[in-house]
Each structure stands twice: as C-alpha cells, then as structure tokens.
Write a protein that holds these residues in place. Structure first.
Motif, PDB file in Angstrom:
ATOM      1  N   ALA A 158      47.906  -6.752 -17.735  1.00  0.00           N
ATOM      2  CA  ALA A 158      49.126  -5.979 -17.980  1.00  0.00           C
ATOM      3  C   ALA A 158      49.918  -6.569 -19.145  1.00  0.00           C
ATOM      4  N   ARG A 159      49.990  -7.899 -19.204  1.00  0.00           N
ATOM      5  CA  ARG A 159      50.687  -8.541 -20.324  1.00  0.00           C
ATOM      6  C   ARG A 159      50.007  -8.213 -21.656  1.00  0.00           C
ATOM      7  N   HIS A 160      48.676  -8.265 -21.667  1.00  0.00           N
ATOM      8  CA  HIS A 160      47.940  -7.952 -22.897  1.00  0.00           C
ATOM      9  C   HIS A 160      48.225  -6.523 -23.353  1.00  0.00           C
ATOM     10  N   LEU A 161      48.300  -5.601 -22.412  1.00  0.00           N
ATOM     11  CA  LEU A 161      48.596  -4.218 -22.763  1.00  0.00           C
ATOM     12  C   LEU A 161      50.004  -4.092 -23.338  1.00  0.00           C
ATOM     13  N   LEU A 162      50.983  -4.764 -22.723  1.00  0.00           N
ATOM     14  CA  LEU A 162      52.350  -4.702 -23.236  1.00  0.00           C
ATOM     15  C   LEU A 162      52.445  -5.303 -24.639  1.00  0.00           C
ATOM     16  N   LEU A 163      51.719  -6.383 -24.875  1.00  0.00           N
ATOM     17  CA  LEU A 163      51.736  -6.987 -26.209  1.00  0.00           C
ATOM     18  C   LEU A 163      51.133  -6.036 -27.246  1.00  0.00           C
ATOM     19  N   ARG A 164      50.071  -5.353 -26.899  1.00  0.00           N
ATOM     20  CA  ARG A 164      49.454  -4.415 -27.838  1.00  0.00           C
ATOM     21  C   ARG A 164      50.388  -3.236 -28.109  1.00  0.00           C
ATOM     22  N   ILE A 165      51.071  -2.781 -27.070  1.00  0.00           N
ATOM     23  CA  ILE A 165      52.032  -1.697 -27.282  1.00  0.00           C
ATOM     24  C   ILE A 165      53.140  -2.152 -28.224  1.00  0.00           C
ATOM     25  N   GLY A 166      53.634  -3.375 -28.010  1.00  0.00           N
ATOM     26  CA  GLY A 166      54.698  -3.890 -28.867  1.00  0.00           C
ATOM     27  C   GLY A 166      54.254  -4.076 -30.298  1.00  0.00           C
ATOM     28  N   GLU A 167      53.029  -4.535 -30.507  1.00  0.00           N
ATOM     29  CA  GLU A 167      52.536  -4.757 -31.867  1.00  0.00           C
ATOM     30  C   GLU A 167      52.354  -3.453 -32.635  1.00  0.00           C
ATOM     31  N   GLU A 168      52.117  -2.371 -31.933  1.00  0.00           N
ATOM     32  CA  GLU A 168      51.860  -1.094 -32.595  1.00  0.00           C
ATOM     33  C   GLU A 168      53.113  -0.252 -32.786  1.00  0.00           C
ATOM     34  N   LEU A 169      54.269  -0.785 -32.400  1.00  0.00           N
ATOM     35  CA  LEU A 169      55.507  -0.018 -32.559  1.00  0.00           C
ATOM     36  C   LEU A 169      55.948   0.093 -34.012  1.00  0.00           C
ATOM     37  N   ASP A 170      55.576  -0.889 -34.860  1.00  0.00           N
ATOM     38  CA  ASP A 170      56.071  -0.892 -36.237  1.00  0.00           C
ATOM     39  C   ASP A 170      55.177  -0.120 -37.200  1.00  0.00           C
ATOM     40  N   GLY A 171      54.073   0.432 -36.713  1.00  0.00           N
ATOM     41  CA  GLY A 171      53.198   1.203 -37.574  1.00  0.00           C
ATOM     42  C   GLY A 171      53.518   2.681 -37.516  1.00  0.00           C
ATOM     43  N   PRO A 172      52.751   3.477 -38.223  1.00  0.00           N
ATOM     44  CA  PRO A 172      52.932   4.925 -38.152  1.00  0.00           C
ATOM     45  C   PRO A 172      52.745   5.430 -36.727  1.00  0.00           C
ATOM     46  N   SER A 173      53.504   6.423 -36.366  1.00  0.00           N
ATOM     47  CA  SER A 173      53.494   6.918 -34.980  1.00  0.00           C
ATOM     48  C   SER A 173      52.320   7.872 -34.775  1.00  0.00           C
ATOM     49  N   ARG A 174      51.133   7.311 -34.721  1.00  0.00           N
ATOM     50  CA  ARG A 174      49.949   8.127 -34.488  1.00  0.00           C
ATOM     51  C   ARG A 174      49.823   8.415 -33.003  1.00  0.00           C
ATOM     52  N   ALA A 175      49.754   9.678 -32.660  1.00  0.00           N
ATOM     53  CA  ALA A 175      49.652  10.056 -31.255  1.00  0.00           C
ATOM     54  C   ALA A 175      48.336   9.586 -30.644  1.00  0.00           C
ATOM     55  N   GLU A 176      47.268   9.522 -31.467  1.00  0.00           N
ATOM     56  CA  GLU A 176      45.974   9.080 -30.940  1.00  0.00           C
ATOM     57  C   GLU A 176      46.029   7.632 -30.473  1.00  0.00           C
ATOM     58  N   ARG A 177      46.701   6.787 -31.245  1.00  0.00           N
ATOM     59  CA  ARG A 177      46.788   5.380 -30.867  1.00  0.00           C
ATOM     60  C   ARG A 177      47.631   5.209 -29.604  1.00  0.00           C
ATOM     61  N   ALA A 178      48.720   5.956 -29.506  1.00  0.00           N
ATOM     62  CA  ALA A 178      49.527   5.900 -28.291  1.00  0.00           C
ATOM     63  C   ALA A 178      48.744   6.400 -27.084  1.00  0.00           C
ATOM     64  N   ALA A 179      47.911   7.420 -27.295  1.00  0.00           N
ATOM     65  CA  ALA A 179      47.091   7.931 -26.196  1.00  0.00           C
ATOM     66  C   ALA A 179      46.064   6.896 -25.747  1.00  0.00           C
ATOM     67  N   GLU A 180      45.555   6.087 -26.674  1.00  0.00           N
ATOM     68  CA  GLU A 180      44.620   5.026 -26.294  1.00  0.00           C
ATOM     69  C   GLU A 180      45.280   4.015 -25.371  1.00  0.00           C
ATOM     70  N   ARG A 181      46.537   3.664 -25.684  1.00  0.00           N
ATOM     71  CA  ARG A 181      47.252   2.745 -24.816  1.00  0.00           C
ATOM     72  C   ARG A 181      47.505   3.372 -23.440  1.00  0.00           C
ATOM     73  N   LEU A 182      47.725   4.672 -23.413  1.00  0.00           N
ATOM     74  CA  LEU A 182      47.921   5.355 -22.131  1.00  0.00           C
ATOM     75  C   LEU A 182      46.651   5.307 -21.295  1.00  0.00           C
ATOM     76  N   HIS A 183      45.493   5.516 -21.913  1.00  0.00           N
ATOM     77  CA  HIS A 183      44.227   5.433 -21.179  1.00  0.00           C
ATOM     78  C   HIS A 183      43.976   4.003 -20.692  1.00  0.00           C
ATOM     79  N   GLU A 184      44.372   3.027 -21.499  1.00  0.00           N
ATOM     80  CA  GLU A 184      44.229   1.632 -21.060  1.00  0.00           C
ATOM     81  C   GLU A 184      45.117   1.348 -19.862  1.00  0.00           C
ATOM     82  N   ALA A 185      46.305   1.929 -19.857  1.00  0.00           N
ATOM     83  CA  ALA A 185      47.193   1.756 -18.710  1.00  0.00           C
ATOM     84  C   ALA A 185      46.611   2.411 -17.462  1.00  0.00           C
TER      85      ALA A 185
END
Length: 405
Positions: free
Chosen positions: A175-202
């Motif tokens: 869970a910590r690893h997932l939160l860190l990856r979500i945090g690291e990807e906040l400063d990039g372009p808001s690609r819906a595909e990348r956010a969806a990948e994090r949702l599937h990981e969750a």
C-alpha cells in the motif's frame, strides 16, 4: 553448511507447507509401525493414510480433523456391515451403499469428509472376510488418528503468528508503494491512462487481503489449544483488529485512486492534476500516509515484543507529520477551489479519504477498537463456557477473601 543452504533451510522451516510435509511424513510412518503390531492385516495402510490426512499445520485443525475423520470411517464401516448382512456386492447394491453413505455423512457432521464415508463403505464391502477386515479397518483408522493427534501433542506445531504478522507488513508495504507511485505521478501530465493503471493496482491490492486473511486464520488456529501459548486471545485480537484496519485503509486507497482518475479525465492531457505548490505538499502527504501504514503494521505484528514502543513512536510521528501537511494541503486546495470551483467535489472527497485513513490509524482509535474486541471475545467465551466462567469468578472471590499472614 553453506550460507545459501542455511538460509534455504530457515525459509523452509518458516513455510507452513514445508513444515506440514515433514510432520505428516513422520506421523504417517509412525502410524504404520504401530498398526503393524496391532492389526492382523499384512499391510495396514489405512493407519498411515489416516495419520496423513489427520495431521494438519496446527494443533486445533489436527484435533477437529481427526474427530471428523474417525467419524466418517466408522460410519462407512457400519453401513458396509449392515449392507453385507442383506446383500453382496453388485452394481445396484454399490449404488445404494453410496447413496446411503453420502446421506448419512450429512448427518454425522463430518464436513469435508462426507465422501470418505462412502469410500470406506465401498472398500469394506468389496473385501473378503468382511467382519474381521472391517473391524481391522476401524482399528487402523483409530491408530492413525490417535498417532496423528499424539504426534501434534508431543511435538507441538509451530505458532504461525510471525508468518501472519509478516503478511500484514507486506500488505502495508504494498500500500505504501502504491501511495508513493501516486504521489510521484502527480507532477506530470494528467494522463487518464496512467491514473487508471494506479486504480487497477489498488484493486489488486484490495484482492490481496484475502491471502493475508488466510494467513491470519492459520495463525489463529495455531494459537488455539497450543500448550506453549498463554495469551492466545490477545495475539489473535491484535492481529485481527490490525488487519481490519488495514483492510479499511486499502479500500479507501482504492476510492482515492478512483477520485484521482476522475480528476485526470477532467484535465487536459498536457495539464497537471494540481498546481505545483499543491503537488509538492500532496506528494509529501501521501509519503507520510504510506509510512504510517507500515508503522501501524509493524506495531500490530510486534505487539508483545520490545520493538512495540519504538513502532508506536514512529507511528505517532508519521501521523503528526501527516496531519500537519494535510492542513497545508487543505488550505491550498481551498484557495484553488475558490479560483476554479469546477472540481471542488473531487478535491473535497480527496481530503475526506485522507482523513479517513488518518482516523483509522490513530492510536486512540486503535486502543478503543482493541478493547472493544477483547470485551466481545471475553463475553463470547463466557457465554460458551458458563460453568468455567462461574468457577473462575468463584476462585477470584475465594482468593480475595482468603486471610493474609
């Protein structure tokens, strides 16, 4: 012994499947040796077979499995003896005995050994010298079950609390690893595909709870009836309440990932999810959340060790830092919402989800939940064993009223 081999041996001794393999092999061999001396059969294989099926990874499961196993075999033998007095072996008598055995198996409470009732009946019905061999089968079954039970009583199975605690910690680290990856990807372009990948990981993380729950049930069984454990109830409740808390947090993380995915769909592909100043604070907040999850899991798994105070201090520090950053994020988001109110629901839900995780991990919440579960477990035990509870109260009253020297 080479270091690599030594590490492999230690890992094997901590693996429930490896331990069960060694224990079942030893118990089955011993049961066969005993049955050779007691049974008139030249090869009493029913005894090692029964011991092999009776010996489980915990003492509690061995006892319950042994009782059901003996019941199933005895019921099958008695059915076979009854049928043999009326008819021999034919296709229709075989069908009748299978039907009768499966029906009786539902009423003698043998659970997963219902088929064993029919198997025992068929094997006994098909042998010659039915009466003597039928009772030899009963004797061999009793020998195998008795050896399996005594084996686990004399050589008590390991306590799998450490294994369950490690599974809880692994879940928190994922869970910590997932939160860190979500945090690291906040400063990039808001690609819906990348956010969806994090949702599937969750979602995969949510599914992993079932594996941790299985490890915890095994640990709970290993504490029951184990002569080496004096505080089994406390250990079970600590691990169970800890897993319940992490399960809630994992579900909230999935909802948080869902909110970020919805937010990404509203943004332009080249735009970020949040302004730079909000992104920095939010990334730090998610890092503190992940650290708090791991500290909580370590605290749960080391409740009775010397590391408990250190884990509790780390958890308190992570929670305090997370609350401080959370307040900063709330102020920044409030100003941005006032400027651009179109996404205020998603921003509000994001803060609500973070608050829920922090509230679940709070030390006072954990202590209150732990006391409630201990009281509930004690009340359940008193309801199941009212006489024992009365004797315990009477002994305490007698001890208090006893005069001192």
């Amino acid at each position: 012994m080479p270091p690599g081999v030594a590490r492999a041996v230690r890992r094997g001794l901590r693996d429930p499947a490896s331990v069960l393999t060694l224990r079942a092999t030893a118990a089955a061999t011993l049961a066969y040796v005993v049955a050779l001396r007691l049974s008139s059969e030249p090869a009493p294989l029913t005894a090692p077979l029964t011991a092999l099926l009776v010996v489980q990874v915990t003492l509690y499961s061995t006892l319950t499995t042994g009782i059901r196993r003996v019941n199933s075999v005895v019921a099958g033998v008695l059915i076979a003896i009854g049928f043999s007095a009326v008819t021999g072996l034919s296709w229709w008598s075989l069908g009748l005995i299978i039907l009768a055995a499966l029906t009786v198996g539902r009423f003698v409470r043998v659970d997963e050994f219902v088929n064993e009732v029919a198997i025992s009946a068929m094997l006994v019905l098909g042998v010659t010298r039915l009466a003597s061999q039928a009772w030899d089968r009963v004797l061999e079954t009793l020998v195998g079950a008795g050896v399996g039970l005594l084996f686990n009583l004399v050589f008590a199975p390991p306590v799998w609390v450490d294994t369950a605690g490690q599974a809880v910690e692994d879940l928190a680290r994922r869970a910590r690893h997932l939160l860190l990856r979500i945090g690291e990807e906040l400063d990039g372009p808001s690609r819906a595909e990348r956010a969806a990948e994090r949702l599937h990981e969750a979602r995969r993380l949510d599914q992993a709870i079932a594996e941790v729950d299985a490890a915890l049930r095994q640990a709970e069984d290993s504490l029951r009836l184990n002569p080496r454990i004096s505080e089994g109830l406390l250990s079970r409740v600590v691990l169970r309440t800890g897993l319940d808390t992490l399960e809630i947090c994992v579900v909230v993380i999935r909802v948080l990932a869902r909110s970020l995915t919805d937010l990404a769909k509203r943004r332009e592909p080249e735009a970020g999810l949040f302004p730079p100043e909000v992104t920095v604070e939010l990334e730090e907040l998610l890092a503190h959340l992940g650290g708090a999850l791991v500290s909580f899991a370590v605290l749960v798994s080391t409740q009775v060790s010397r590391n408990a105070e250190e884990a509790e201090a780390r958890l308190a520090a992570e929670l305090a830092a997370a609350w401080a950053v959370r307040d900063n994020v709330a102020q920044l988001l409030l100003r941005k919402v006032q400027e651009h109110p179109d996404a205020w629901q998603l921003h509000g839900s994001l803060l609500a989800e973070i608050d829920r995780i922090l509230d679940e991990l709070a030390l006072d919440h954990r202590s209150r939940r732990l006391m409630e579960e201990l009281d509930r477990a004690s009340a359940t035990r008193r309801d199941r064993l009212p006489r024992l509870a009365r004797l315990q109260r009477l002994s305490r009253l007698t001890g208090r009223g006893r005069p001192t020297a």
